[in-house]
Scaffold this active site. Structure first.
Site, PDB file in Angstrom:
ATOM      1  N   ASP A 168       0.641  -1.227   0.056  1.00 35.91           N
ATOM      2  CA  ASP A 168       0.013  -0.078   0.016  1.00 35.91           C
ATOM      3  C   ASP A 168       0.803   1.239   0.028  1.00 35.91           C
ATOM      4  O   ASP A 168       0.203   2.266   0.262  1.00 35.91           O
ATOM      5  CB  ASP A 168      -0.905  -0.046   1.488  1.00 35.91           C
ATOM      6  CG  ASP A 168      -0.241  -0.035   2.481  1.00 35.91           C
ATOM      7  OD1 ASP A 168       0.927  -0.251   2.609  1.00 35.91           O
ATOM      8  OD2 ASP A 168      -0.944   0.315   3.383  1.00 35.91           O
ATOM      9  N   GLU A 169       2.126   1.114  -0.140  1.00 38.48           N
ATOM     10  CA  GLU A 169       3.136   2.231  -0.141  1.00 38.48           C
ATOM     11  C   GLU A 169       3.932   2.228  -1.332  1.00 38.48           C
ATOM     12  O   GLU A 169       4.404   0.925  -1.539  1.00 38.48           O
ATOM     13  CB  GLU A 169       3.582   2.473   1.026  1.00 38.48           C
ATOM     14  CG  GLU A 169       2.976   2.951   2.203  1.00 38.48           C
ATOM     15  CD  GLU A 169       3.545   3.419   3.353  1.00 38.48           C
ATOM     16  OE1 GLU A 169       3.298   2.884   4.512  1.00 38.48           O
ATOM     17  OE2 GLU A 169       4.528   4.401   3.370  1.00 38.48           O
TER      18      GLU A 169
END
Length: 408
Positions: A101-102
């Site tokens: 998610d990053e």
């Protein structure tokens, strides 16, 4: 960063607004100790449920709450769609995936095509929201460190989800961070070490002489000193791929295993998976390690032992060594966790034989394992498994359908 990625994806699949829905993604929800992997903002603000919370903490009286089982294959698919959007604005070599998610993007070379930093950021946010209905928060900085700190400490709490930290802002940004643990790279142990040195804030860290930090903490102390001043010289297009020092696998069993033969089946399956990774990377191991944890109801904790072995990456050779360790040190207590690892890794130079081996048989074993590896890589690990994986206690078949330790 994608806001509560797992939870947001589940909301979108249900045609819900991720910012308004009451949803948690939970592993093993049928148990009181089921673990929350992600929660929507409403779950955090209203019920104080966040990543790491347990099933028994959930306010089950609230009928608005949706409990979603993890779907890792879906999350990976959505992540690939997001990466495709990034590549519209940035070449692949200037993208660094930090986690599912990053992601870090170096947009230095994209300005002539797509405008200013702010314009590019908002275009990416818009594309992801319009096409995938996911909200994105963004940290902007002169280097990956400043961008990450801006994201973690400010962007997540802003309505537009954007924060920008520059070198000249360090005294008013990094030095004002209240808790050491709020800085990436500083965990609880590192923070405790710094506090024992009388360092309780990022400002104090920045004012500590470099030789003092380096003497007390080595290269980590030097890195912390530079980070306290906002300095990070890493370049996204300069990829560093470290050589693995060991290969391993661990699992917590779903129940206490009281029959040693069942434990041995699990060990066999785990060794096969690790040996396959050794062969894929063309390396051998000459030190093996086995850790076994006993049930929480046992008065004994378990054992952890290693052994030196002839250099190999063969499943056929490794399995007996691991089983020998287990049989030698097992105390006939219920087993709940198993961890194996292969160390002292060296590049495979060739096939080692001794005078007492049947050469043809050894070569045939090697060819067979390579063939099995190719089939498993193409059709999945469960495409070829030993019959023992159908017996009581085996976990390989079930785990082969999992991604990241969760249901796909």
């Amino acid at each position: 960063m994608l806001n509560r990625f797992f939870a947001s994806v589940e909301c979108v699949k249900r045609r819900l607004n991720p910012l308004e829905a009451y949803l948690v993604v939970m592993s093993n929800a049928e148990r009181a100790g089921g673990l929350v992997l992600a929660a929507t903002p409403k779950m955090k603000s209203v019920h104080h449920i966040k990543t790491g919370s347990r099933m028994y903490e959930l306010p089950t009286w609230d009928e608005r709450i949706i409990i979603a089982p993890p779907r890792m294959k879906l999350y990976l698919k959505v992540n690939a769609m997001i990466q495709a959007i990034f590549r519209r604005y940035v070449p692949a070599e200037f993208i660094h995936v930090y986690s599912i998610d990053e992601c870090f993007l170096d947009i230095t070379g994209s300005h002539l095509l797509f405008g200013s930093t702010d314009e590019i950021v908002r275009k990416i946010q818009r594309d992801i929201l319009e096409e995938l209905r996911l909200y994105v928060t963004v940290g902007i900085g002169d280097n990956p460190l400043l961008a990450k700190l801006a994201l973690d400490n400010v962007a997540k709490n802003r309505p537009d989800g954007i924060a920008e930290w520059r070198y000249e802002d360090v005294p008013e940004t990094i030095w004002k961070i209240k808790h050491l643990e709020d800085v990436c790279g500083i965990g609880h142990r590192t923070a405790a070490h710094l506090k024992r040195m009388g360092i309780f804030s990022m400002y104090q860290l920045s004012q500590t002489p470099l030789p003092v930090l380096k003497s007390a903490m080595g290269v980590i102390g030097e890195q912390l000193y530079y980070h306290a001043h906002g300095l990070d010289y890493s370049r996204l297009n300069e990829k560093y791929v470290p050589v693995n020092k060991s290969y391993g696998k661990s699992q917590i069993l779903e129940k206490d295993y009281r029959v040693p033969a069942e434990v041995e089946i699990v060990i066999r399956e785990m060794v096969e998976e690790v040996a396959m990774r050794l062969r894929q990377n063309h390396v051998d191991t000459s030190v093996i390690h086995l850790s076994v944890g006993y049930s929480k109801y046992s008065i004994k904790k378990g054992f952890s032992h290693q052994a030196k072995i002839p250099s190999t990456n063969s499943s056929h050779a490794l399995i007996p060594y691991f089983l020998e360790l287990f049989r030698r040190y097992d105390e006939r207590e219920p087993v709940r966790s198993i961890a194996i690892s292969c160390g002292k890794i060296t590049l495979k130079a060739g096939l080692q034989l001794n005078l007492f081996e049947d050469v043809n048989r050894t070569l045939n074993h090697e060819k067979l394992e390579v063939t099995v590896d190719k089939i498993r890589m193409r059709y999945g690990f469960k495409s070829l498994m030993h019959a023992s994986s159908l017996l009581n206690g085996a976990t390989g078949l079930k785990r082969s359908e999992m991604v990241g330790g969760h249901k796909g």
